[in-house]
Design a protein around this motif. Structure first.
Motif, mmCIF file in Angstrom:
data_model
loop_
_atom_site.group_PDB
_atom_site.id
_atom_site.type_symbol
_atom_site.label_atom_id
_atom_site.label_comp_id
_atom_site.label_asym_id
_atom_site.label_seq_id
_atom_site.Cartn_x
_atom_site.Cartn_y
_atom_site.Cartn_z
ATOM 1 N N LEU A 142 0.830 -1.209 0.000
ATOM 2 C CA LEU A 142 0.000 0.000 0.000
ATOM 3 C C LEU A 142 0.863 1.258 0.000
ATOM 4 N N SER A 143 1.981 1.210 0.714
ATOM 5 C CA SER A 143 2.880 2.369 0.761
ATOM 6 C C SER A 143 3.469 2.667 -0.619
ATOM 7 N N ARG A 144 3.631 1.617 -1.417
ATOM 8 C CA ARG A 144 4.141 1.794 -2.778
ATOM 9 C C ARG A 144 3.013 2.084 -3.768
ATOM 10 N N GLU A 145 1.811 2.281 -3.236
ATOM 11 C CA GLU A 145 0.628 2.609 -4.047
ATOM 12 C C GLU A 145 0.297 1.516 -5.055
ATOM 13 N N PRO A 187 -2.102 -1.063 -6.583
ATOM 14 C CA PRO A 187 -3.567 -1.140 -6.582
ATOM 15 C C PRO A 187 -4.073 -2.277 -5.700
ATOM 16 N N SER A 191 -5.015 4.995 6.162
ATOM 17 C CA SER A 191 -5.301 3.704 5.533
ATOM 18 C C SER A 191 -4.073 2.802 5.465
ATOM 19 N N GLU A 192 -2.906 3.383 5.146
ATOM 20 C CA GLU A 192 -1.717 2.546 4.990
ATOM 21 C C GLU A 192 -1.217 2.007 6.321
#
Length: 391
Positions: free
Chosen positions: A160-163, A165, A244-245
């Motif tokens: 999630l930290s690396r975005e 999906p 969220s992360e």
């Protein structure tokens, strides 16, 4: 205690490693599902309650079925392989879900796998451990299971930290599934004894079970009525200001605490008694729920409270199962675990649905207070309804 852990049989370690890998995948996805449900599928707490309640209730029916079959066939390995494979290879399909109805169907398949494997696995664990090491054996299993529950959310946090999906995160779950299958094939079972106990006809009224075990099931039912899906805890954390992360990181902290305390607290129950440890665990659960009902936008308080929740998990997950083994005859263990798992699953359906309606229809505070009161009542029943009637 370390010497006792190292000398536990090979099957106990294998089952623990399988649980570690399986939970790495499961818990990587677990904190992501509420985010996926709300941000991609556009569904709320009521849908979450229905999904989790139906999925867990179905799994519990199958836990009873697989437990009865385990007692009759005296073999657990096929159910363990099938159960872990069905769950492991089904999870990546969540990436293809286009509505919460499809998510319900996939979670249903996941829980079917859990239902098929859990009771035979627990019965096999019990048969591999000496009576004075049952708490230790179940504690080790829960510790390794929770180790996977630490690894999984950390992986989710990193992705999630690396975005990455959300849909892509589900696809990574295929790797642990392959490892679980390979480890499951290495389990060794001894051949059934030539003088196997006479089969007892299945009794839906539990006439073949001791009275004290039936009393214990009443306590489990009451506690479970207030023990809704843990996804509500993650949803609450996000609502009170947790980014969220960091939600997966919070859940990893819970699992880390549970991992650390599972072995010593479960081993402690071998000496001081299961019920003493369980009462302490139920009390910690109540304090956690009362505390989170009053927490507002305080990240530090959330981490402390969720740490207490991890302590509750460490004090109860292995000890509850060790108590099941203590209360029934050896040839009825599979069926007893089936009834235990059926009770928790069936009451999780109304628990999750009721919690969802209280959460959304009245207030989150009302929902959390209700759950805390159920835990206190269950602790009192353990003391006065079960403890003084042990065989």
């Amino acid at each position: 205690m370390i010497h006792g852990i190292l000398n536990l049989p090979r099957n106990i370690w294998l089952i623990g490693l399988i649980s570690l890998c399986n939970d790495s995948a499961s818990e990587m996805l677990y904190p992501v599902i509420p985010l996926y449900l709300s941000s991609v599928l556009m569904a709320g707490p009521r849908a979450l309650g229905i999904i989790e309640g139906i999925a867990e209730a179905t799994a519990s029916l199958l836990k009873l079925f697989s437990g009865v079959i385990m007692d009759r066939t005296r073999t657990a390995k096929p159910w363990i392989i099938l159960g872990y494979s069905l769950a492991g290879f089904g999870r990546p399909l969540i990436a293809l879900a286009g509505s919460w109805g499809w998510l319900l169907l996939i979670r249903f398949a996941d829980r079917v796998g859990k239902g098929l494997r859990t009771s035979p696995r627990d019965a096999l664990l019990a048969s591999c451990a000496a009576p004075n090491q049952r708490g230790l054996a179940f504690g080790l299993h829960r510790a390794m299971d929770n180790a996977g529950a630490v690894i999984g959310p950390l992986l989710a946090f990193a992705l999630l930290s690396r975005e990455v999906p959300l849909a892509h995160i589900f696809l990574w779950a295929i790797v642990p599934a392959l490892i679980c299958l390979a480890l499951s094939l290495k389990i060794r079972e001894s051949a059934p004894a030539a003088s196997a106990p006479k089969r007892v006809a299945f009794d839906w009224r539990l006439g073949d079970m001791p009275l004290v075990f039936k009393r214990y099931l009443v306590v489990v039912a009451l506690f479970t009525l207030g023990n809704s899906s843990n996804m509500f805890l993650l949803l609450r954390a996000k609502e009170v200001g947790m980014p969220s992360e960091y939600v997966p990181l919070l859940w990893a902290a819970v699992s880390a605490v549970a991992m650390i305390f599972s072995i010593p607290l479960s081993a402690l129950s071998d000496r001081v008694g299961r019920i003493t440890v369980l009462v302490c665990g139920y009390t910690a659960y109540a304090i956690f729920y009362f505390g989170i009902s009053a927490t507002e936008k305080n990240t530090g308080a959330l981490f402390l409270l969720f740490g207490l929740y991890g302590l509750f998990m460490g004090a109860t997950e292995g000890v509850e199962k060790a108590l099941v083994v203590d209360l029934v005859a050896e040839d009825r263990r599979g069926t007893a675990f089936g009834w235990f798992n059926l009770t928790t699953g069936l009451f999780l359906l109304p628990a999750s649905v009721l919690f969802g309606f209280l959460y959304q229809g009245i207030s989150p505070t009302c929902a959390f207070l209700f759950s805390g009161c159920c835990a206190i009542a269950a602790a009192l029943l353990l003391i006065f309804f079960v403890a003084n009637r042990r065989p």
